[in-house]
Design an enzyme around this catalytic site. Structure first.
Site, PDB file in Angstrom:
ATOM      1  N   ASP A   1      65.501  31.175  28.931  1.00  0.00           N
ATOM      2  CA  ASP A   1      66.660  31.945  28.494  1.00  0.00           C
ATOM      3  C   ASP A   1      66.256  33.110  27.598  1.00  0.00           C
ATOM      4  O   ASP A   1      66.724  34.237  27.764  1.00  0.00           O
ATOM      5  CB  ASP A   1      67.661  31.035  27.781  1.00  0.00           C
ATOM      6  CG  ASP A   1      66.988  30.085  26.810  1.00  0.00           C
ATOM      7  OD1 ASP A   1      65.783  30.237  26.550  1.00  0.00           O
ATOM      8  OD2 ASP A   1      67.680  29.184  26.295  1.00  0.00           O
TER       9      ASP A   1
ATOM     10  N   ASP B   1      68.310  18.331  39.573  1.00  0.00           N
ATOM     11  CA  ASP B   1      66.865  18.110  39.627  1.00  0.00           C
ATOM     12  C   ASP B   1      66.500  16.660  39.306  1.00  0.00           C
ATOM     13  O   ASP B   1      65.363  16.365  38.945  1.00  0.00           O
ATOM     14  CB  ASP B   1      66.163  19.035  38.630  1.00  0.00           C
ATOM     15  CG  ASP B   1      65.451  20.185  39.324  1.00  0.00           C
ATOM     16  OD1 ASP B   1      65.617  20.326  40.549  1.00  0.00           O
ATOM     17  OD2 ASP B   1      64.737  20.955  38.643  1.00  0.00           O
TER      18      ASP B   1
END
Length: 682
Positions: free
Chosen positions: A413, A260
């Site tokens: 997460d 990214d």
């Protein structure tokens, strides 16, 4: 060159002459004894005395001139020191990130007002101390002057109106402190039980170590390995190399490098590294998003949408600074065999730079407790814990069942772990499988990381509270998620740490009618620090800095918690934790120079233990780092002055434990505020 006359000796001689004049006089007794006596007299005693006086005056003038010169030199040195200090402070303030978001601005304004109030109260108490009113407090009826009347009224107001609510708030925080301390004790008892009974997850099968035979390839499931990264030029090589040499059949593994990066040079470097390993026969792909939305969650979600993902059963995720051992998959994948309800296998983190500086040592204490105690106890007894975002293997079916990666928080997460738990999936934590990574070495990077780690859970709690309440899991799991996982460990802990030790304690010094017992200030925090440091016994010499630093970090954690809970400022901003690319993987460095034909041979001869053996390796890769400067942190500095002012007030009333705690805690805030902890740069 003639020697200067010794005026001091001459003055001494004249004094002795006058004092012992009779001794030198010729009397009859001395004559009878046969001694030779000599009388020394001045021809002009008046001139000698006048001369001695003039010489003494010149000597005094020279001494005064010397003292003035020394004073001038001292003033010049102090002036230069303060000018240097001001220039350094100005440079650091200009380089520092101002608290632009609303939560930090509001909290900083409140703390500044609190500092003004504390300094004002300290001035009042100093006047009262020198007036003797600390020993005999005046009353409004017997006051003889305006200042005495004012102080008497202040004593009545603080005793009747200010101290009771402050004592009530202190009692609430003490109760929360004790509840959280009991939680720590229970976790430690659970960990002790695991150690005594030698409880550990066991797999139903094991893969043989070494080269995989061609005929047995079908016994290995298809595994997708993802490495998300963003502008991490310092660490991309070591993470890609570590994954590419993992001991797993090449045709049964695909590596996705999810880049990214918005810096063109970083993209080119990562793409060239991927191409190099692809030419060596590794199944590896480079993916770069044009629309970089959702941070890491968006990156992982985009990668999982590829058509070929349906051919894979498991996905292993490693952040850019993680270096898994070659046998990582052979140690984790077997736990899925025969356990269809298992969604996640999480490995433990270990750190290549834990002894780099004081900051990394203190981080190692915290994270050792987190993995050794919290993760292990929760994994053994309730089969649930928060996914750490990396060094874990997921069953792809479980990811799809709970809705996949979502971009709604900065802790994707934890988000996916909670949703998988609510869907009935179980987790396994492997404490003996280690994956090495890097700790942030500068306070700036660590502070940004902690801000994200403590604002994200509050975002998630606000979003998934109703989902937890209406889920089909039993009441015990609901209570564990709401009261223990979120409220106690993510909300209450930063709340009471900041409120009790940074706000209430200084106020009780200036409002002595409300008090904190010594066991709250000293004994219980000391015991909790000992418990926290047990998983890292080599860090016992740092127990006092650890206790002080944890209280110092409470202001950042409290600010992050409030921001995430009430959606203030830029709590949804994701800032990549800056790493320096420290690694001791000598086998990876040597491996890059190997040809394609020697890849398989090298992999089979590498270390096969899950402990990467970094302590035995001596080569350290060094990366170029952008020029940066240390900073000043205004919120921490303001709290330092508050605590030091309270320590000064405590000294007036001879409160021993409170004084020492406030003094050292104030110094701790001062050290952190001046950015003297962690990596030091020019």
């Amino acid at each position: 060159m003639s020697r200067e006359p010794n005026y001091e000796f001459q003055e001494w001689w004249n004094k002795q002459r006058e004092k012992n004049h009779d001794f030198f006089t010729n009397d009859s007794n001395n004559a009878n004894q046969g001694y030779l006596t000599v009388e020394i007299r001045s021809l002009n005693p008046d001139l000698t005395t006048e001369k001695d006086r003039s010489r003494s005056a010149r000597q005094l003038s020279w001494i005064c001139l010397l003292r003035f010169q020394q004073l001038a030199n001292s003033l010049a040195w102090i002036t230069n020191f303060f000018l240097l200090l001001l220039r350094t402070a100005n440079r650091r303030i200009s380089a520092a990130d101002s608290p632009s978001h609303s939560s930090a601005s509001r909290l900083y304004r409140i703390i500044k007002f609190f500092l003004f109030l504390v300094v004002l109260l300290l001035c009042v108490e100093l006047v009262a101390y020198f007036k003797g009113w600390h020993f005999s407090p005046p009353s409004a009826a017997s006051a003889e002057e305006a200042v005495e009347l004012f102080y008497a009224l202040w004593l009545e107001i603080r005793a009747d109106y200010l101290a009771p609510p402050l004592q009530s708030l202190a009692n609430v925080c003490i109760m929360l402190f004790l509840i959280q301390s009991m939680d720590r004790v229970l976790l430690m008892l659970g960990c002790l039980w695991i150690k005594i009974r030698r409880i550990k997850p066991t797999a139903s099968m094991e893969y043989p170590m070494g080269r995989v035979e061609t005929g047995s390839v079908d016994d290995y499931p298809m595994v997708l390995v993802q490495i998300p990264m963003c502008n991490e030029k310092e660490v991309y090589q070591q993470s890609i190399a570590a994954v590419c040499i993992m001991d797993w059949p090449k045709e049964r593994m695909l590596v996705q490098v999810l880049d990214d990066s918005d810096e063109l040079d970083a993209q080119n470097l990562i793409q060239a590294e991927v191409q190099k390993w692809h030419q060596r026969g590794v199944h590896i792909l480079y993916r770069h998003r044009l629309i970089r939305s959702g941070y890491k969650a968006g990156n992982l979600k985009s990668a999982m949408s590829c058509d070929y993902v349906k051919n894979y059963e498991f996905v292993a995720i490693f952040d850019a600074d993680f270096q898994p051992a070659p046998d990582f998959l052979k140690k984790t994948i077997p736990h899925f065999k025969g356990n269809d309800n298992l969604a996640l296998v999480q490995a433990r983190w270990a750190f290549v730079n834990k002894d780099e500086n004081l900051l990394t040592r203190l981080q190692n204490i915290n994270l050792s407790f987190h993995f050794e105690v919290e993760q292990q106890v929760n994994g053994v007894f309730i089969n649930f814990f928060g996914f750490n975002g990396t060094a874990g293997v997921w069953r792809i079916k479980a990811l799809e069942d709970c809705g996949g990666w979502l971009e709604r928080t900065t802790v994707e997460d934890m988000d996916i772990a909670v949703r998988a738990h609510l869907c009935g999936w179980n987790f396994v934590y492997l404490n003996d499988v280690k994956c090495y990574c890097e700790l942030p070495e500068s306070y700036e990077a660590y502070k940004k990381q902690q801000y994200r780690w403590h604002s994200g859970p509050m975002q998630l709690f606000r979003l998934c509270f109703l989902d937890i309440f209406h889920s089909k899991v039993n009441k015990a799991k609901k209570a564990n998620l709401i009261f223990l996982f979120f409220l106690l460990r993510k909300l209450i802990l930063p709340f009471y740490s900041f409120t009790l030790f940074c706000i209430i304690l200084p106020l009780t010094i200036f409002l002595p009618e409300a008090e904190l017992p010594a066991w709250v200030v000293c004994y219980v925090p000391g015991i909790m620090s000992v418990l926290n440091i047990l998983p890292a016994p080599r860090s016992f010499p740092f127990i006092v800095p650890y206790l002080l630093f944890e209280n110092t970090m409470s202001v950042t954690k409290f600010n992050a918690m409030i921001s995430g809970l009430f959606r203030l400022g830029n709590s949804y901003e994701w800032i990549v934790t800056k790493k320096l690319g420290r690694s001791s993987e000598a086998d990876l460095v040597a491996f890059e120079n190997e040809s394609d034909s020697s890849v398989t041979e090298t992999t089979s001869s590498l270390r096969l233990s899950s402990d990467s053996g970094l302590e035995e390796l001596e080569v350290t890769s060094r990366r170029s780092v952008k020029t940066k400067r240390n900073r000043l942190y205004r919120m921490e500095l303001t709290l330092a002055f508050i605590l030091l002012s309270a320590a000064g007030r405590s000294l007036l009333s001879a409160q021993g434990i409170h004084f020492y705690f406030l003094l050292f805690q104030g110094i701790s805030f001062l050290v952190v505020g001046l950015d003297l902890i962690g990596e030091q740069v020019s």
